[in-house]
Write a protein that holds these residues in place. Structure first.
Motif, short mmCIF file in Angstrom:
data_model
loop_
_atom_site.label_atom_id
_atom_site.label_comp_id
_atom_site.label_asym_id
_atom_site.label_seq_id
_atom_site.Cartn_x
_atom_site.Cartn_y
_atom_site.Cartn_z
N THR A 236 0.81 -1.22 0.00
CA THR A 236 0.00 0.00 0.00
C THR A 236 0.85 1.27 0.00
OG1 THR A 236 -0.15 -0.06 2.42
CG2 THR A 236 -1.91 -1.14 1.18
N ASP A 237 2.17 1.13 -0.01
CA ASP A 237 3.05 2.29 -0.06
C ASP A 237 2.80 3.06 -1.35
OD1 ASP A 237 5.11 4.11 -0.14
OD2 ASP A 237 6.67 2.67 0.35
N GLN A 238 2.53 4.35 -1.25
CA GLN A 238 2.21 5.14 -2.43
C GLN A 238 3.39 5.31 -3.39
OE1 GLN A 238 -0.96 6.11 -3.36
NE2 GLN A 238 -1.28 4.63 -1.68
N GLN A 239 4.61 4.99 -2.93
CA GLN A 239 5.75 5.01 -3.85
C GLN A 239 5.69 3.85 -4.84
OE1 GLN A 239 9.79 6.05 -2.34
NE2 GLN A 239 8.84 5.73 -0.33
N ALA A 240 5.07 2.74 -4.42
CA ALA A 240 5.04 1.55 -5.27
C ALA A 240 3.86 0.67 -4.91
CB ALA A 240 6.35 0.77 -5.14
N PRO A 241 2.63 1.17 -5.07
CA PRO A 241 1.47 0.36 -4.70
C PRO A 241 1.24 -0.76 -5.73
CG PRO A 241 0.77 2.41 -5.71
CD PRO A 241 2.27 2.50 -5.58
N PHE A 242 0.85 -1.94 -5.24
CA PHE A 242 0.52 -3.02 -6.15
C PHE A 242 -0.31 -4.07 -5.43
CE2 PHE A 242 4.73 -4.15 -4.42
CZ PHE A 242 4.50 -5.43 -3.92
N SER A 243 -1.03 -4.85 -6.20
CA SER A 243 -1.75 -6.03 -5.72
C SER A 243 -1.68 -7.07 -6.83
CB SER A 243 -3.20 -5.70 -5.37
OG SER A 243 -3.87 -6.85 -4.90
N LEU A 244 -0.94 -8.14 -6.59
CA LEU A 244 -0.65 -9.14 -7.60
C LEU A 244 -1.03 -10.52 -7.08
CD1 LEU A 244 2.94 -7.87 -8.44
CD2 LEU A 244 0.87 -7.35 -9.73
N THR A 245 -1.72 -11.31 -7.87
CA THR A 245 -2.20 -12.62 -7.43
C THR A 245 -1.57 -13.73 -8.24
OG1 THR A 245 -4.30 -11.71 -6.66
CG2 THR A 245 -4.25 -14.07 -7.12
N ALA A 246 -1.18 -14.80 -7.56
CA ALA A 246 -0.65 -16.00 -8.19
C ALA A 246 -1.52 -17.18 -7.82
CB ALA A 246 0.79 -16.26 -7.76
N GLN A 247 -1.79 -18.05 -8.75
CA GLN A 247 -2.57 -19.26 -8.51
C GLN A 247 -1.68 -20.33 -7.90
OE1 GLN A 247 -5.85 -19.17 -9.31
NE2 GLN A 247 -6.23 -21.17 -8.39
N GLY A 256 3.39 -21.02 -8.88
CA GLY A 256 2.58 -20.02 -9.55
C GLY A 256 3.24 -18.66 -9.45
N TYR A 257 3.03 -17.81 -10.48
CA TYR A 257 3.72 -16.52 -10.54
C TYR A 257 2.72 -15.39 -10.73
CZ TYR A 257 7.53 -19.72 -11.57
OH TYR A 257 8.42 -20.76 -11.52
N THR A 258 3.09 -14.24 -10.22
CA THR A 258 2.31 -13.02 -10.43
C THR A 258 2.74 -12.35 -11.73
OG1 THR A 258 3.90 -11.56 -9.34
CG2 THR A 258 2.25 -12.67 -7.93
N ARG A 259 1.98 -11.34 -12.12
CA ARG A 259 2.48 -10.40 -13.12
C ARG A 259 3.68 -9.66 -12.53
NH1 ARG A 259 -0.21 -6.43 -13.40
NH2 ARG A 259 -1.77 -6.78 -11.78
N SER A 260 4.39 -8.94 -13.35
CA SER A 260 5.57 -8.21 -12.87
C SER A 260 5.16 -6.84 -12.34
CB SER A 260 6.60 -8.06 -13.98
OG SER A 260 6.07 -7.30 -15.04
#
Length: 336
Positions: A236-247, A256-260
């Protein structure tokens, strides 16, 4: 560097199959020679008999608010003459991409941060082929809050000096190279979690980009006896926010891998991983979280030599990847 097992000094292993070869084969983050042992005293007979397993530290996870002793075990691989040395132990917030600037030395019982290795009976001279252990246990700081931590041991011997001031690294590949090519360095990134649950929130795992340029990363999940499900890596850091899901692929033998995601230059932060399983996690199962850096076409020789192909990575099907860090969670019938 020679890829043969030619280390001729005191070895602290990165994993059970480690015999001093360079580079160390994966996993490099599960040292069985860094041994948390709770409030108990580690018997030398148990230290010797468990050299090839089991991992003694899994039955004595860190318990906050109590006395936690941590021992470091070694073995003299020299031929024909004894050796001697001191061991130091450091800790850092555990994570997928560790920032070495966060390492803090631990103090041993009786004081001091450099502890001699000794054999059975207490002698500092270690004959060839003999197992040794830190003369005193290191003590976990009682003021440390609950969380995930990494421990790092370094061995200082006359033949292979290791200063107390750990090196600094200008890039991720420099750090990775130092990890894999130093048999007198051991890592432990293992936590114990309760089994028979379907949801696990693994929070505040450190991530760091040591490069001075923005760098792309991919996260992966694998393990043993894992039911099907998903793992979501978020920040949730605004410098680098992301949410990535792996199966998670049942029965858990595939990864299983996330997107980059691109992390800013010289970035340091945390990631939370939520593992949601379709069935309760079996006892003795393992969840392994990893971080990778896809290697570009203009990568250096060292990067290309250490990189491996991965299949099933979204958007990066034909790339090579550097494994930069990993964290293992082992399920136990009781919570630590």
């Amino acid at each position: 560097m020679n890829a043969a097992a030619n280390w001729n000094d005191i070895l602290v292993r990165d994993n059970f199959p480690d015999v001093g070869q360079t580079p160390t084969a994966d996993p490099v983050w599960e040292s069985p020679d860094i041994i948390p042992f709770g409030s108990d005293i580690l018997d030398f007979g148990l230290l010797e008999s468990s050299y090839d397993g089991p991992d003694l530290g899994l039955s004595h996870p860190i318990v906050y608010g109590r006395l936690n002793r941590i021992y470091v075990r070694g073995k003299n691989l020299r031929t024909g003459c004894p050796s001697s040395g001191n061991v130091r132990l450091y800790y850092a917030p555990g994570g997928l991409l560790l920032d070495p600037r966060a390492w803090t030395p631990l103090t041993a019982e009786g004081g001091g941060t450099a502890v001699p290795f000794t054999v059975r009976g207490g002698a500092r001279e270690i004959p060839p082929g003999q197992i040794c252990v830190s003369r005193s246990a290191f003590l976990w700081p009682s003021q440390n809050p609950p969380g995930h931590y990494c421990t790092i041991a370094t061995v200082d011997t006359p033949a292979h000096p290791m200063p107390a001031a750990l090196p600094t690294f200008g890039s991720l590949v420099d750090y990775l190279n130092w990890v894999r090519y130093n048999p007198n360095v051991g890592w432990r990134n293992i936590d114990v979690i309760p089994c028979r649950q379907t949801r696990y929130v693994l929070s505040n795992l450190a991530i760091a980009n040591l490069n001075n340029t923005p760098t792309r990363f991919v996260f992966g999940i694998s393990g043993t006896d894992l039911p099907a499900g998903t793992a979501t890596f978020s920040n949730t850091d605004q410098q680098a926010p992301f949410s990535l899901t792996a199966q998670i692929y049942a029965p858990g033998t595939d990864e299983g891998y996330t997107r980059s995601i691109v992390l800013p230059a010289n970035y340091s932060g945390t990631v939370t991983v939520v593992v949601q399983l379709d069935q309760p996690l079996p006892c003795d199962a393992r969840i392994v979280l990893r971080a990778y850096n896809p290697v570009t076409a203009n990568a250096g020789k060292l990067e290309r030599r250490l990189a491996v192909p991965l299949t099933g990575v979204p958007e990066l099907q034909d790339a090579l990847f550097l494994e930069l860090g990993a964290y293992t969670f082992v399920a136990s019938p009781s919570s630590p």
